[in-house]
Design a protein around this motif. Structure first.
Motif, PDB file in Angstrom:
ATOM      1  N   GLY A 113       0.763  -1.308  -0.029  1.00 54.17           N
ATOM      2  CA  GLY A 113       0.023   0.104   0.087  1.00 54.17           C
ATOM      3  C   GLY A 113       0.707   1.418   0.076  1.00 54.17           C
ATOM      4  O   GLY A 113       0.476   2.452  -0.269  1.00 54.17           O
ATOM      5  N   ASP A 114       2.110   1.325   0.060  1.00 52.02           N
ATOM      6  CA  ASP A 114       2.759   2.307   0.177  1.00 52.02           C
ATOM      7  C   ASP A 114       3.397   2.817  -1.525  1.00 52.02           C
ATOM      8  O   ASP A 114       3.689   3.875  -1.552  1.00 52.02           O
ATOM      9  CB  ASP A 114       4.322   1.974   0.584  1.00 52.02           C
ATOM     10  N   SER A 115       2.716   2.047  -2.418  1.00 56.65           N
ATOM     11  CA  SER A 115       2.997   2.224  -3.652  1.00 56.65           C
ATOM     12  C   SER A 115       2.335   3.601  -4.057  1.00 56.65           C
ATOM     13  O   SER A 115       1.160   3.571  -3.763  1.00 56.65           O
ATOM     14  CB  SER A 115       2.703   1.178  -4.558  1.00 56.65           C
ATOM     15  N   ALA A 116       3.109   4.563  -4.343  1.00 57.76           N
ATOM     16  CA  ALA A 116       2.459   6.010  -4.587  1.00 57.76           C
ATOM     17  C   ALA A 116       3.532   6.766  -5.290  1.00 57.76           C
ATOM     18  O   ALA A 116       4.871   6.203  -5.605  1.00 57.76           O
ATOM     19  CB  ALA A 116       1.923   6.461  -3.357  1.00 57.76           C
ATOM     20  N   VAL A 117       3.092   7.872  -5.557  1.00 56.78           N
ATOM     21  CA  VAL A 117       4.059   9.062  -6.037  1.00 56.78           C
ATOM     22  C   VAL A 117       4.379   9.958  -4.801  1.00 56.78           C
ATOM     23  O   VAL A 117       3.244  10.374  -4.528  1.00 56.78           O
ATOM     24  CB  VAL A 117       3.270   9.833  -7.120  1.00 56.78           C
ATOM     25  N   TYR A 118       5.524  10.097  -4.418  1.00 51.62           N
ATOM     26  CA  TYR A 118       5.902  10.940  -3.403  1.00 51.62           C
ATOM     27  C   TYR A 118       6.581  12.257  -3.918  1.00 51.62           C
ATOM     28  O   TYR A 118       7.351  12.225  -4.687  1.00 51.62           O
ATOM     29  CB  TYR A 118       6.747  10.233  -2.480  1.00 51.62           C
ATOM     30  N   PHE A 119       5.958  13.417  -3.390  1.00 53.93           N
ATOM     31  CA  PHE A 119       6.467  14.836  -3.924  1.00 53.93           C
ATOM     32  C   PHE A 119       7.199  15.666  -2.714  1.00 53.93           C
ATOM     33  O   PHE A 119       6.324  15.600  -1.672  1.00 53.93           O
ATOM     34  CB  PHE A 119       5.406  15.712  -4.347  1.00 53.93           C
ATOM     35  N   CYS A 120       8.316  15.850  -3.159  1.00 57.74           N
ATOM     36  CA  CYS A 120       8.919  16.727  -2.058  1.00 57.74           C
ATOM     37  C   CYS A 120       8.433  18.326  -2.417  1.00 57.74           C
ATOM     38  O   CYS A 120       8.327  18.584  -3.677  1.00 57.74           O
ATOM     39  CB  CYS A 120      10.352  16.664  -2.087  1.00 57.74           C
ATOM     40  N   ALA A 121       8.402  19.173  -1.606  1.00 58.98           N
ATOM     41  CA  ALA A 121       7.923  20.639  -1.894  1.00 58.98           C
ATOM     42  C   ALA A 121       8.659  21.373  -0.909  1.00 58.98           C
ATOM     43  O   ALA A 121       9.360  21.054   0.199  1.00 58.98           O
ATOM     44  CB  ALA A 121       6.579  20.769  -2.202  1.00 58.98           C
ATOM     45  N   SER A 122       8.668  23.016  -1.276  1.00 55.17           N
ATOM     46  CA  SER A 122       9.245  23.879  -0.230  1.00 55.17           C
ATOM     47  C   SER A 122       8.306  25.105  -0.557  1.00 55.17           C
ATOM     48  O   SER A 122       8.017  25.562  -1.344  1.00 55.17           O
ATOM     49  CB  SER A 122      10.696  23.901  -0.399  1.00 55.17           C
ATOM     50  N   SER A 123       8.761  26.068   0.591  1.00 54.71           N
ATOM     51  CA  SER A 123       8.235  27.256   0.649  1.00 54.71           C
ATOM     52  C   SER A 123       8.743  28.201   1.403  1.00 54.71           C
ATOM     53  O   SER A 123       9.253  27.646   2.726  1.00 54.71           O
ATOM     54  CB  SER A 123       6.773  27.525   0.784  1.00 54.71           C
ATOM     55  N   HIS A 124       8.462  29.570   1.457  1.00 54.65           N
ATOM     56  CA  HIS A 124       8.596  30.449   2.724  1.00 54.65           C
ATOM     57  C   HIS A 124       7.188  30.366   3.329  1.00 54.65           C
ATOM     58  O   HIS A 124       6.373  30.002   2.884  1.00 54.65           O
ATOM     59  CB  HIS A 124       9.053  31.871   2.298  1.00 54.65           C
ATOM     60  N   PRO A 125       7.226  30.230   4.699  1.00 57.40           N
ATOM     61  CA  PRO A 125       5.978  30.248   5.730  1.00 57.40           C
ATOM     62  C   PRO A 125       5.017  31.093   4.957  1.00 57.40           C
ATOM     63  O   PRO A 125       5.159  32.404   4.764  1.00 57.40           O
ATOM     64  CB  PRO A 125       6.356  30.397   6.925  1.00 57.40           C
ATOM     65  N   GLY A 126       3.887  30.651   4.721  1.00 57.48           N
ATOM     66  CA  GLY A 126       2.600  31.457   4.124  1.00 57.48           C
ATOM     67  C   GLY A 126       2.817  31.715   2.668  1.00 57.48           C
ATOM     68  O   GLY A 126       1.707  32.477   2.194  1.00 57.48           O
ATOM     69  N   ASN A 127       3.706  31.210   2.022  1.00 56.52           N
ATOM     70  CA  ASN A 127       3.807  31.692   0.601  1.00 56.52           C
ATOM     71  C   ASN A 127       3.664  30.387  -0.305  1.00 56.52           C
ATOM     72  O   ASN A 127       3.308  29.195   0.237  1.00 56.52           O
ATOM     73  CB  ASN A 127       5.195  32.078   0.132  1.00 56.52           C
ATOM     74  N   THR A 128       3.712  30.637  -1.485  1.00 55.12           N
ATOM     75  CA  THR A 128       3.599  29.531  -2.555  1.00 55.12           C
ATOM     76  C   THR A 128       4.364  28.501  -2.397  1.00 55.12           C
ATOM     77  O   THR A 128       5.506  28.599  -2.149  1.00 55.12           O
ATOM     78  CB  THR A 128       3.490  30.049  -3.880  1.00 55.12           C
ATOM     79  N   ILE A 129       3.696  26.977  -2.396  1.00 57.73           N
ATOM     80  CA  ILE A 129       4.472  26.215  -2.380  1.00 57.73           C
ATOM     81  C   ILE A 129       5.142  25.298  -3.693  1.00 57.73           C
ATOM     82  O   ILE A 129       4.389  25.495  -4.666  1.00 57.73           O
ATOM     83  CB  ILE A 129       3.793  24.919  -1.622  1.00 57.73           C
ATOM     84  N   TYR A 130       6.468  25.205  -3.799  1.00 53.41           N
ATOM     85  CA  TYR A 130       6.986  24.919  -4.960  1.00 53.41           C
ATOM     86  C   TYR A 130       7.242  23.158  -4.673  1.00 53.41           C
ATOM     87  O   TYR A 130       7.760  22.869  -4.042  1.00 53.41           O
ATOM     88  CB  TYR A 130       8.309  25.407  -5.240  1.00 53.41           C
ATOM     89  N   PHE A 131       6.921  22.594  -5.960  1.00 48.29           N
ATOM     90  CA  PHE A 131       7.055  21.023  -5.864  1.00 48.29           C
ATOM     91  C   PHE A 131       8.178  20.414  -6.646  1.00 48.29           C
ATOM     92  O   PHE A 131       8.671  20.973  -7.799  1.00 48.29           O
ATOM     93  CB  PHE A 131       5.794  20.448  -6.365  1.00 48.29           C
ATOM     94  N   GLY A 132       8.719  19.273  -6.239  1.00 45.49           N
ATOM     95  CA  GLY A 132       9.676  18.442  -7.074  1.00 45.49           C
ATOM     96  C   GLY A 132       8.976  17.673  -7.987  1.00 45.49           C
ATOM     97  O   GLY A 132       7.632  17.886  -8.257  1.00 45.49           O
ATOM     98  N   GLU A 133       9.782  16.986  -8.882  1.00 48.86           N
ATOM     99  CA  GLU A 133       9.163  16.126 -10.063  1.00 48.86           C
ATOM    100  C   GLU A 133       8.324  14.892  -9.521  1.00 48.86           C
ATOM    101  O   GLU A 133       7.724  14.157 -10.394  1.00 48.86           O
ATOM    102  CB  GLU A 133      10.116  16.083 -10.938  1.00 48.86           C
ATOM    103  N   GLY A 134       8.587  14.601  -8.443  1.00 49.06           N
ATOM    104  CA  GLY A 134       8.023  13.359  -7.978  1.00 49.06           C
ATOM    105  C   GLY A 134       9.022  11.905  -7.980  1.00 49.06           C
ATOM    106  O   GLY A 134       9.927  12.051  -8.857  1.00 49.06           O
TER     107      GLY A 134
END
Lengths: 111, 115
Positions: A84-105
């Protein structure tokens, strides 16, 4: 240069194994996240780290553990992998309260 | 319990016409809304956002409208182009007053632009 990069992009592994997914961001953001996109295509937050402090943990099994060696990295360790752990995992980052930017997965398949 | 809902799994629009993607939410604590675009085998890419103090935000061909009383937002793309074909995710953030704040996503709408 990729702003949020994660490796590996594809990972196939057997049940019971322990694996890690690495993530790095070069945006100078204070907060990093891990999201999971399951088979139903929902994107759900798993963890966030702000200045090495875990802020959110959304009922994720303790087999999953985020580790942040510094502000630019947040790695995801998974112990005793299950089907059940099979999935796509995305890393992301942001400054607090700002837009979140994602990695490619990272596409994880447990067999 | 889905707090952000995108009830149309897919939408087909002719090139040059307007694409309208809809999103509903249930959590009245959400105060910031975003749209992300996702191509296959790539991560979501930020497109446009709107704060709850506004009812419209425009960026080139993309406009987001927010109706707080109806808890509804929509993304308008005009004119639609072939490169707009992608999955569009609606997302919302709750202002918790401190600390990191993640996003709650809808299930996505697959937009197909037909030539």
């Amino acid at each position: 240069d990729t702003a949020v990069s994660q490796t590996p992009k594809y990972l196939v592994t057997q049940m019971g194994n322990d694996k890690s997914i690495k993530c790095e961001q070069n945006l100078g953001h204070d907060t990093m996240y891990w999201y999971k996109q399951d088979s139903k295509k929902f994107l759900k937050i798993m963890f966030s780290y702000n200045n090495k402090e875990l802020i959110i943990n959304e009922t994720v099994p303790n087999r999953f553990s985020p580790k942040s060696p510094d502000k630019a990295h947040l790695n995801l360790h998974i112990n005793s992998l299950e089907l059940g752990d099979s999935a796509v995992y995305f890393c992301a980052s942001s400054h607090p309260g700002n837009t979140i930017y994602f990695g490619e997965g990272s596409w994880l398949t447990v067999v | 319990d889905q707090q952000v809902k995108q009830n149309s799994p897919s939408l087909s629009v002719q090139e040059g016409r307007i694409s309208i993607l809809n999103c509903d939410y249930t959590n009245s604590m959400f105060d910031y809304f975003l749209w992300y675009k996702k191509y296959p085998a790539e991560g979501p890419t930020f497109l446009i956002s709107i704060s709850s103090i506004k009812d419209k935000n425009e960026d080139g061909r993309f406009t987001v409208f927010l109706n707080k009383s109806a808890k509804h937002l929509s993304l308008h793309i005009v004119p639609s182009q072939p490169g707009d074909s992608a999955v569009y995710f609606c997302a919302a953030r709750e202002r918790s007053g401190g600390g990191a704040d993640g996003l709650t996503f809808g299930k996505g709408t697959h937009l197909i632009i037909q030539p």
